[in-house]
Write a protein that holds these residues in place. Structure first.
Motif, PDB file in Angstrom:
ATOM      1  N   CYS A  32      31.264  -8.324 -42.906  1.00 60.16           N
ATOM      2  CA  CYS A  32      32.564  -7.808 -42.491  1.00 60.16           C
ATOM      3  C   CYS A  32      33.400  -8.943 -41.925  1.00 60.16           C
ATOM      4  N   ILE A  62      39.215  -4.340 -40.550  1.00 59.19           N
ATOM      5  CA  ILE A  62      37.927  -4.829 -41.031  1.00 59.19           C
ATOM      6  C   ILE A  62      37.889  -4.760 -42.558  1.00 59.19           C
ATOM      7  N   SER A  63      37.579  -5.900 -43.179  1.00 60.10           N
ATOM      8  CA  SER A  63      37.377  -5.984 -44.628  1.00 60.10           C
ATOM      9  C   SER A  63      35.880  -6.114 -44.868  1.00 60.10           C
ATOM     10  N   TRP A  64      35.325  -5.231 -45.698  1.00 58.41           N
ATOM     11  CA  TRP A  64      33.879  -5.190 -45.959  1.00 58.41           C
ATOM     12  C   TRP A  64      33.568  -5.759 -47.338  1.00 58.41           C
ATOM     13  N   VAL A 116      36.690  -9.418 -39.641  1.00 54.42           N
ATOM     14  CA  VAL A 116      37.574  -8.703 -38.731  1.00 54.42           C
ATOM     15  C   VAL A 116      38.807  -9.568 -38.493  1.00 54.42           C
ATOM     16  N   ALA A 169      26.214  -5.421 -45.170  1.00 54.90           N
ATOM     17  CA  ALA A 169      27.489  -5.903 -45.685  1.00 54.90           C
ATOM     18  C   ALA A 169      28.016  -6.971 -44.736  1.00 54.90           C
ATOM     19  N   GLN A 210      33.619 -13.145 -38.378  1.00 57.82           N
ATOM     20  CA  GLN A 210      32.620 -12.628 -39.319  1.00 57.82           C
ATOM     21  C   GLN A 210      31.554 -11.839 -38.573  1.00 57.82           C
ATOM     22  N   ARG A 211      31.195 -10.691 -39.125  1.00 60.12           N
ATOM     23  CA  ARG A 211      30.144  -9.835 -38.584  1.00 60.12           C
ATOM     24  C   ARG A 211      29.292  -9.320 -39.734  1.00 60.12           C
ATOM     25  N   GLU A 212      28.102  -8.839 -39.420  1.00 57.65           N
ATOM     26  CA  GLU A 212      27.246  -8.191 -40.414  1.00 57.65           C
ATOM     27  C   GLU A 212      27.054  -6.748 -39.976  1.00 57.65           C
ATOM     28  N   ALA A 213      27.090  -5.824 -40.928  1.00 55.94           N
ATOM     29  CA  ALA A 213      26.920  -4.404 -40.620  1.00 55.94           C
ATOM     30  C   ALA A 213      25.919  -3.796 -41.585  1.00 55.94           C
TER      31      ALA A 213
END
Length: 70
Positions: A55, A64-66, A57, A53, A31-34
Motif C-alpha cells: 500500500c 491509499i493505493s493498493w 499512502v 498487498a 509504503q505499508r504492507e497489508a
C-alpha cells in the motif's frame, strides 16, 4: 528507523511510471504492507496464509493505493 518513527515519504514508480495520487496529484507516499484477509481463512484462524498487498499512502491527503505483489 525506530519503532515509533514514521518512515520518510518517497516518490514511487510502478511498472516504470511515477505514481501520482488520484485524489490530489501528490507524488510522495509512505509504503505499508497489508494482509488481504478472507472470511474462510479468518474463520479457521489461518490469516497467516492470506496474500499481502503493498500500500502506498499519499503524504498529502492519505489516500491509499493498493498493489498486489508479484
Amino acid at each position: 528507523m525506530g519503532l515509533f518513527k514514521k518512515a520518510e515519504a518517497q516518490q514511487v514508480s510502478v511498472k516504470g511510471h511515477q505514481l501520482h495520487c488520484p485524489v490530489c496529484s501528490e507524488t510522495l507516499f509512505y509504503q505499508r504492507e497489508a494482509q488481504l484477509n478472507t472470511a474462510v481463512a479468518s474463520f479457521f484462524n489461518f490469516d497467516w496464509a492470506n496474500r499481502s498487498a503493498i500500500c502506498f499512502v499519499c503524504a498529502n491527503c492519505t489516500h491509499i493505493s493498493w498493489f498486489l505483489g508479484e
